[in-house]
Write an enzyme that holds these catalytic residues in place. Structure first.
Site, PDB file in Angstrom:
ATOM      1  N   ALA A  69       0.841  -1.203   0.000  1.00 24.63           N
ATOM      2  CA  ALA A  69       0.000   0.000   0.000  1.00 24.63           C
ATOM      3  C   ALA A  69       0.872   1.247   0.000  1.00 24.63           C
ATOM      4  CB  ALA A  69      -0.893  -0.003   1.238  1.00 24.63           C
ATOM      5  N   LEU A  71       1.520   3.323  -2.770  1.00 24.05           N
ATOM      6  CA  LEU A  71       1.848   3.834  -4.100  1.00 24.05           C
ATOM      7  C   LEU A  71       0.581   4.339  -4.789  1.00 24.05           C
ATOM      8  CD1 LEU A  71       4.309   4.109  -6.091  1.00 24.05           C
ATOM      9  CD2 LEU A  71       3.361   2.127  -7.256  1.00 24.05           C
ATOM     10  N   ASP A  72      -0.477   3.518  -4.752  1.00 23.72           N
ATOM     11  CA  ASP A  72      -1.735   3.901  -5.402  1.00 23.72           C
ATOM     12  C   ASP A  72      -2.799   4.117  -4.329  1.00 23.72           C
ATOM     13  OD1 ASP A  72      -3.735   4.440  -7.165  1.00 23.72           O
ATOM     14  OD2 ASP A  72      -3.769   2.469  -8.114  1.00 23.72           O
ATOM     15  N   LYS A  73      -2.747   5.295  -3.720  1.00 22.03           N
ATOM     16  CA  LYS A  73      -3.626   5.576  -2.587  1.00 22.03           C
ATOM     17  C   LYS A  73      -5.097   5.669  -2.976  1.00 22.03           C
ATOM     18  CE  LYS A  73      -0.094   8.028   0.057  1.00 22.03           C
ATOM     19  NZ  LYS A  73      -0.151   7.270   1.306  1.00 22.03           N
ATOM     20  N   ASN A 118       8.816   8.765   4.490  1.00 17.68           N
ATOM     21  CA  ASN A 118       7.590   9.482   4.147  1.00 17.68           C
ATOM     22  C   ASN A 118       6.841   9.853   5.423  1.00 17.68           C
ATOM     23  OD1 ASN A 118       4.621   8.317   4.336  1.00 17.68           O
ATOM     24  ND2 ASN A 118       5.984   6.534   4.136  1.00 17.68           N
ATOM     25  N   ARG A 119       6.196  11.008   5.357  1.00 19.07           N
ATOM     26  CA  ARG A 119       5.263  11.394   6.415  1.00 19.07           C
ATOM     27  C   ARG A 119       3.992  11.925   5.742  1.00 19.07           C
ATOM     28  NH1 ARG A 119       9.715  15.083   7.509  1.00 19.07           N
ATOM     29  NH2 ARG A 119       9.341  17.139   6.580  1.00 19.07           N
ATOM     30  N   PHE A 122      -1.694   9.714   5.308  1.00 17.37           N
ATOM     31  CA  PHE A 122      -2.959   9.186   4.732  1.00 17.37           C
ATOM     32  C   PHE A 122      -3.661  10.217   3.837  1.00 17.37           C
ATOM     33  CE2 PHE A 122      -3.979   5.955   8.422  1.00 17.37           C
ATOM     34  CZ  PHE A 122      -2.893   5.179   8.042  1.00 17.37           C
ATOM     35  N   ASN A 147      -6.518  -1.206   1.653  1.00 20.91           N
ATOM     36  CA  ASN A 147      -5.901  -0.894   2.934  1.00 20.91           C
ATOM     37  C   ASN A 147      -6.669   0.268   3.558  1.00 20.91           C
ATOM     38  OD1 ASN A 147      -3.987   0.598   4.732  1.00 20.91           O
ATOM     39  ND2 ASN A 147      -2.570  -1.022   4.120  1.00 20.91           N
ATOM     40  N   SER A 183       0.883   2.889  10.725  1.00 21.20           N
ATOM     41  CA  SER A 183       1.598   4.015  10.110  1.00 21.20           C
ATOM     42  C   SER A 183       2.080   4.945  11.215  1.00 21.20           C
ATOM     43  CB  SER A 183       0.674   4.780   9.170  1.00 21.20           C
ATOM     44  OG  SER A 183       1.265   6.024   8.839  1.00 21.20           O
ATOM     45  N   ASN A 185       2.611   8.039  10.818  1.00 20.27           N
ATOM     46  CA  ASN A 185       2.367   9.413  10.361  1.00 20.27           C
ATOM     47  C   ASN A 185       0.986   9.977  10.701  1.00 20.27           C
ATOM     48  OD1 ASN A 185       4.955   9.443   9.179  1.00 20.27           O
ATOM     49  ND2 ASN A 185       4.151   8.285   7.445  1.00 20.27           N
ATOM     50  N   THR A 186       0.165   9.188  11.403  1.00 19.69           N
ATOM     51  CA  THR A 186      -1.107   9.692  11.928  1.00 19.69           C
ATOM     52  C   THR A 186      -0.982   9.673  13.448  1.00 19.69           C
ATOM     53  OG1 THR A 186      -2.439   8.948  10.045  1.00 19.69           O
ATOM     54  CG2 THR A 186      -3.594   9.218  12.130  1.00 19.69           C
ATOM     55  N   LYS A 226      -2.040  -4.953   9.521  1.00 19.31           N
ATOM     56  CA  LYS A 226      -0.657  -4.555   9.224  1.00 19.31           C
ATOM     57  C   LYS A 226      -0.013  -4.017  10.492  1.00 19.31           C
ATOM     58  CE  LYS A 226       2.033  -2.230   5.676  1.00 19.31           C
ATOM     59  NZ  LYS A 226       1.945  -1.532   4.395  1.00 19.31           N
ATOM     60  N   ASN A 255       4.974  -2.538   8.463  1.00 16.50           N
ATOM     61  CA  ASN A 255       4.895  -1.169   7.963  1.00 16.50           C
ATOM     62  C   ASN A 255       6.295  -0.535   8.035  1.00 16.50           C
ATOM     63  OD1 ASN A 255       3.769   1.409   7.209  1.00 16.50           O
ATOM     64  ND2 ASN A 255       1.858   0.812   8.198  1.00 16.50           N
ATOM     65  N   THR A 256       6.368   0.772   7.846  1.00 15.57           N
ATOM     66  CA  THR A 256       7.653   1.485   7.899  1.00 15.57           C
ATOM     67  C   THR A 256       8.139   1.602   9.341  1.00 15.57           C
ATOM     68  OG1 THR A 256       6.443   3.582   8.003  1.00 15.57           O
ATOM     69  CG2 THR A 256       7.150   2.829   5.816  1.00 15.57           C
ATOM     70  N   GLY A 276      12.456   0.557   2.750  1.00 16.10           N
ATOM     71  CA  GLY A 276      13.578   0.213   1.881  1.00 16.10           C
ATOM     72  C   GLY A 276      14.565  -0.721   2.554  1.00 16.10           C
TER      73      GLY A 276
END
Length: 366
Positions: A69, A71-73, A118-119, A122, A147, A183, A185-186, A226, A255-256, A276
Site C-alpha cells: 500500500a 503507491l496507489d492511494k 515518508n510522512r 494518509f 488498505n 503508520s 504518520n497519523t 498490518k 509497515n515502515t 527500503g
C-alpha cells in the site's frame, strides 16, 4: 534497462512526491490508450509458473510478489498492476473522508541507503471516491487488497467507526482488506496496536465484514492486520495474541520504521516512516517471530526491504506466504518483478522444492 537508464534519472531529478504522482497518473492514463496495456505486458509482464502459484484466503495468486500500500492511494492504476507483473496489489491507505495529509515536502529519497522516508499522513480522496473508481473496473485480474485507516481528526476511541465506515463503502470492491494501525504518520495511530483498543477495533471490523458478507450472501472476505516493526518482543506477543483471538485472517509484517540505525544520507534526519533496504532484516525478524507465535497457522505477508529474490525468499522461509515491494520499485523499476520471480524459481529448485508453498516457514523446520 529502460527504467534505470532513462526513466529513473528523469524522475530522481524531480521532487519525490511529484514523481510519484506522475507515475500513478501516467499508469492511469496509459490503461485507456489502445495497445499500451499489451505493450506493458510484453515489456514487463510475468509469465505464469506453476511452482510460484499459490492459493490463500480462497484467492488465487499467480505468484507471491505483490505491491504494498501507499503507491496507489486512490486506486487509479489498479488494472495496470497485473500488466507490469504483480501477483497482487494493495491500494490505499483510504480513510472514510478524503483528507489532504501532512504538509509538503513529505516524501524523501535516501539513494545511498536505497530507502525512502515518508510522512504523507494518509492523503487520499476518501472511501466514496475509491468505491466509484473500483466499481467502474469490474473483475480484477489479480487479487486487490484495500488498505483502510482512520481520519486524522477521529479520536482513537472512535477509530473503530472509521474502519467500519471504510469496510461498509468498499466491501463490494476489494478481494481482501488490510487494517492499517501501524503508520507512524497519523498521531497516536500506533497506540491502536495494543490492548483493549486493538480488541475493540478488530471486533468491530470483523462484525462489519460479517454483516457485509451476510448482505451479499457470500463467504466473508479476508481481513488482515498490518503491524509495525518497532515493537518490543513483549508488545509483539500481546499484539499477535489479540490478532489471533479476533479471528482475522492474516498479518502483514511490516509497515515502515521510525528507527534510523546505520543510515548515511542526510535525509535520514527527516521525521516519518523509513522504508527500503534498512528495514529488510527487522521485517524478516518480525515475520519469523509472528510465524513462531502463531505456530504457522495464520498467513503472513512479508513486507520491508525486498530488493532481490534472496530477500523475498528469506521472508518466505521465515514464514511469509506472500511478499510485497514498494521502495525497490522506485529504485529498480518494473523490470524487478521478472528478476524476483525468476530468482525465486531458481532458489526453489536449488532447495529441491516443486512449489513455493513448500518453502513457507522452512526455517522453522530445519
Amino acid at each position: 534497462m529502460l527504467y534505470t537508464k532513462i526513466a529513473k534519472p528523469y524522475f530522481f531529478r524531480m521532487d519525490a512526491e511529484k514523481a510519484h504522482h506522475m507515475v500513478i497518473d501516467g499508469l492511469h492514463t496509459a490503461r485507456r490508450v489502445p495497445g499500451v496495456p499489451a505493450v506493458m505486458r510484453a515489456m514487463y509482464g510475468v509469465a505464469e509458473a506453476k511452482e510460484l502459484e499459490t492459493s490463500l484466503f480462497g484467492l488465487r495468486f499467480p505468484h507471491p510478489v505483490g505491491l504494498a500500500a501507499g503507491l496507489d492511494k486512490n486506486a487509479k492504476a489498479v488494472d495496470m498492476f497485473a500488466n507490469i507483473g504483480f501477483g497482487f496489489a494493495e491500494v490505499g491507505t483510504v480513510t472514510p473522508k478524503g483528507q489532504a495529509g501532512n504538509e509538503q515536502p513529505r516524501l524523501f529519497r535516501l539513494p545511498s541507503d536505497e530507502a525512502l522516508v515518508n510522512r504523507m499522513g494518509f492523503n487520499n480522496d476518501g472511501a466514496a471516491a475509491m468505491a466509484e473508481r473500483l466499481g467502474r473496473l469490474g473483475r480484477h485480474r489479480i487479487p486487490i487488497a484495500v488498505n483502510i485507516g482512520k481520519n486524522k481528526t477521529t479520536p482513537n476511541e472512535l477509530a473503530h467507526e472509521d474502519y467500519r465506515a471504510c469496510l461498509r463503502q468498499l466491501y463490494t470492491y476489494g478481494d481482501f482488506f488490510v487494517v492499517n494501525i501501524s503508520s507512524p504518520n497519523t498521531p497516536d495511530l500506533r497506540a491502536l496496536q495494543h490492548g483493549d483498543e486493538l480488541k475493540l477495533l478488530l471486533s468491530a471490523v470483523m462484525e462489519e465484514s460479517g454483516a457485509q458478507a451476510a448482505k451479499s450472501m457470500a463467504a466473508r472476505k479476508p481481513v488482515l492486520v498490518k503491524i509495525a516493526p518497532d515493537m518490543t518482543a513483549e508488545q509483539l506477543g500481546y499484539t499477535v495474541e489479540t490478532i489471533v483471538a479476533s479471528g482475522v485472517d492474516g498479518i502483514i509484517a511490516t509497515n515502515t520504521t521510525i528507527g534510523r540505525d546505520g543510515l548515511r544520507h542526510p535525509n535520514a534526519k527527516e521525521t516519518g516512516g523509513l522504508s527500503g533496504k534498512p528495514l529488510r532484516e527487522r521485517s524478516t525478524e518480525i515475520v519469523r517471530e509472528a510465524y513462531r507465535l502463531t505456530g504457522g497457522r495464520l498467513p503472513i505477508i512479508g513486507s520491508g526491504g525486498i530488493f532481490t529474490a534472496s530477500d523475498a525468499y528469506d521472508k518466505i522461509r521465515a514464514g511469509a506466504s506472500l511478499v510485497e515491494i514498494y521502495t525497490a520499485l522506485i529504485y529498480r523499476g518494473p523490470e524487478l518483478l521478472r528478476e524476483l520471480t525468476e530468482g525465486l524459481k531458481a532458489l526453489l529448485k536449488k532447495d529441491g522444492y516443486t512449489s513455493i508453498v513448500e518453502a513457507i516457514g522452512a526455517d522453522h523446520r530445519s
